[in-house]
Design an enzyme around this catalytic site. Structure first.
Site, PDB file in Angstrom:
ATOM      1  N   ARG A 188       0.862  -1.591   0.043  1.00  0.00           N
ATOM      2  CA  ARG A 188       0.254  -0.353  -0.013  1.00  0.00           C
ATOM      3  C   ARG A 188       1.045   1.181  -0.150  1.00  0.00           C
ATOM      4  O   ARG A 188       0.661   2.539  -0.536  1.00  0.00           O
ATOM      5  CB  ARG A 188      -1.151  -0.217   1.449  1.00  0.00           C
ATOM      6  N   TYR A 196     -15.219  16.678 -16.271  1.00  0.00           N
ATOM      7  CA  TYR A 196     -15.678  15.337 -15.756  1.00  0.00           C
ATOM      8  C   TYR A 196     -17.273  15.094 -14.666  1.00  0.00           C
ATOM      9  O   TYR A 196     -16.682  15.960 -13.793  1.00  0.00           O
ATOM     10  CB  TYR A 196     -14.433  14.185 -15.610  1.00  0.00           C
ATOM     11  N   ASP A 244      -4.839  19.258 -15.138  1.00  0.00           N
ATOM     12  CA  ASP A 244      -6.130  17.588 -15.307  1.00  0.00           C
ATOM     13  C   ASP A 244      -5.496  17.761 -16.905  1.00  0.00           C
ATOM     14  O   ASP A 244      -6.126  17.840 -17.789  1.00  0.00           O
ATOM     15  CB  ASP A 244      -6.939  17.210 -15.048  1.00  0.00           C
ATOM     16  N   LYS A 255      -5.696   6.062 -19.541  1.00  0.00           N
ATOM     17  CA  LYS A 255      -6.614   6.685 -21.108  1.00  0.00           C
ATOM     18  C   LYS A 255      -5.194   7.093 -21.899  1.00  0.00           C
ATOM     19  O   LYS A 255      -4.895   4.913 -22.636  1.00  0.00           O
ATOM     20  CB  LYS A 255      -7.387   8.221 -21.063  1.00  0.00           C
TER      21      LYS A 255
END
Length: 552
Positions: free
Chosen positions: A211, A264, A336, A361
């Site tokens: 983690r 988004y 972004d 993406k």
């Protein structure tokens, strides 16, 4: 009388999120800070053997033998600097000048005491941990384990055989592999307590738990750092995880952030429904309204966050001016850049503090992984990484491997994406059944001039356009369905950035349950089509779109 440890009642015992020095598990540990405040005494004789690792006692030990065993039970930690009658066998009396509150003592103080008294496993030299020779320790650990396994049972051999033997041909092959290996391990071990101590002091360069980091994932982060020219990078389980972790890490109750209207839908949902519960205000502005951005920054906004280009209307902010304003008013600026990638735009080189990607993406590029990416200033990434280790949005090593593989061809793919989208936008802008095309290469785009100054190689592979007709009429809605269903090459799907083209009628795919008044405010008309160009032949894509428009 030396102090003793007195545990608090169970109801009051808890593990703090950070130590007094600000360190949190999962963050890079701070520079060692040694605070000694007790007297340390060691027995006469040879140094403690490596096998003597045990529990350090904070209370005196009763002497019952003239030849005491060499163990931590004989390593006394006393509050008083004055020797007592019972310690005539002791030497090297150490009396620090400051006092220590035992309730505040950490393991770091225990390590400092051992080091100060010359323990062979933990020796402090100029403030740095100097463990015994790595080669020596490796050989000793290896020979001990190998000897043990020779005489062990079949189950033990099945669990440990082969895998822990990490020298020779296997070690060289891992180092010489042209592709970064997938380190599919949730836990990383230490050869000794000394290595574990050194790791916690930031002096043993390794990993501890999946983690908090993984070698394959770190390789991907280092590649991103080079691409974005960033001080640090963090890969997480999804683009949304990167967004939400970043916002939660950098914003506090009563803070304010500024963002753009076109973004988004899931990001907008988080801003509108989750952050208000924390009393965090969001100011929404038009992407081209730099004056409103400055007005919000003057009011003390903590963070500016925008996509560039935006989704789904492909707007472009004036990043240079906004970054300059953010610097003036002390506001963190995060861009972004999912739609652009570092091939077309490097926000950090414009002065932004952070750049964010949905690595699912273009960075991955093959529609076969999910991950998110943050890159930028190290001090900000450390805050985000700390919370990331708590929230647990960890990307798996195999996805990190796919991300590494995808980024190798990023420039080649982006060149094709850019060319396909620019050509398709030009063709659509001249078609009688299309009322508007949203793509910055067109002079009709509202942000055309700003985009030309910011993007160096192109504008990405995503464009959107609106079919001619009443924007919110039933006929336009039905025409959109006929167009999408008549296409042969693109798949109908909600994502973008892969080698395959994807198409969606935006009101169906992303705003199915949103009333018309909401969609009207956001500019999501019934005939709005988002087209993510893949890397297919340009002529094939154009011809397919033209034949599908005949069905409208």
């Amino acid at each position: 009388m030396p102090p003793t440890f007195r545990p608090l009642p169970a109801a009051f015992v808890s593990t703090p999120l950070t130590s007094s020095s600000g360190w949190t598990r999962g963050m890079p540990p701070p520079t060692p800070r040694i605070v000694l405040s007790f007297s340390c005494h060691t027995y006469l004789g040879s140094r403690l053997d490596r096998s003597s690792l045990g529990v350090v006692r904070a209370t005196p030990t009763l002497f019952t033998s003239r030849k005491p065993k060499l163990s931590y039970n004989n390593f006394l930690l006393k509050a008083s600097a004055a020797p007592t009658e019972g310690n005539s066998l002791l030497r090297d009396n150490f009396t620090p000048s400051t006092s220590l509150n035992w309730e505040e003592a950490t393991v770091r103080e225990y390590v400092a005491a051992l080091a100060e008294n010359g323990h062979p496993l933990v020796t402090q030299v100029n403030g740095e941990n100097q463990s015994l020779s790595d080669d020596w320790l490796e050989k000793k650990t290896r020979s001990k384990r190998e000897s043990f396994l020779q005489d062990s049972g079949s189950t033990t051999k099945a669990v440990h055989g082969g895998e822990q033997k990490r020298q020779g041909k296997k070690a060289r092959a891992i180092l010489d592999a042209i592709a970064m290996p997938i380190v599919q391990s949730s836990t990383f071990t230490f050869r000794s307590s000394s290595d574990c101590i050194a790791y916690n002091q930031g002096q043993y360069d390794s990993f501890e738990y999946g983690r908090y980091g993984n070698p394959t994932t770190r390789a991907a982060e280092e590649k991103i750092m080079l691409l974005e020219e960033a001080e640090d990078a963090l890969v997480s389980s999804s683009g949304m995880n990167s967004v939400t972790t970043m916002l939660l890490a950098l914003l506090s109750p009563n803070d304010c952030l500024v963002t753009t209207r076109d973004c988004y839908r899931r990001t907008r949902q988080f801003l509108q429904t989750i952050l208000p519960r924390m009393n965090i205000q969001t100011i929404v502005v038009d992407p081209a309204d730099t004056a409103s951005v400055e007005a919000a920054l003057k009011q003390g906004a903590k963070l500016f966050f925008s996509e560039m280009p935006t989704n789904p209307l492909i707007r472009v902010i004036d990043a240079e001016n906004i970054v300059r304003l953010c610097h003036r008013y002390g506001t963190i600026c995060c861009i972004d850049s999912t739609f652009a990638t570092a091939y077309n735009l490097k926000p950090l080189c414009l002065g932004a503090d952070l750049v964010l990607h949905s690595g699912t993406k273009y960075l991955g590029g093959h529609n076969d992984l999910m991950c998110g990416v943050l890159a930028g200033k190290k001090e900000l990434l450390e805050k985000i990484r700390s919370l990331h280790g708590i929230l647990g949005g960890v990307v798996d090593p195999h996805s990190s491997y796919l991300l590494l593989r995808g980024m190798k061809t990023l420039s080649l793919r982006m060149r094709a994406h850019n060319e396909n989208a620019a050509l398709l936008a030009q063709v659509l802008s001249q078609h009688p059944k299309v009322s508007k095309v949203h793509y910055p290469s067109l002079s009709s785009h509202p942000d055309y001039h700003v985009a030309k100054t910011h993007f160096k190689n192109g504008f990405g592979g995503v464009l959107s356009f609106e079919l001619r007709g009443e924007p919110f009429g039933m006929d336009t809605f039905a025409a959109g369905i006929r167009f999408v269903d008549a296409l042969s090459i693109p798949h109908i799907g909600p994502s973008l950035g892969g080698v395959e083209s994807l198409v969606e009628q935006v009101c169906i795919m992303g705003y199915f349950d949103q009333p018309q008044k909401v969609r009207r405010e956001l500019g999501i008309s019934n005939g709005l089509i988002r087209f993510s160009c893949g890397i297919e032949d340009k002529s094939d894509l154009v011809n397919d779109v033209l034949q599908a428009l005949e069905a409208v």
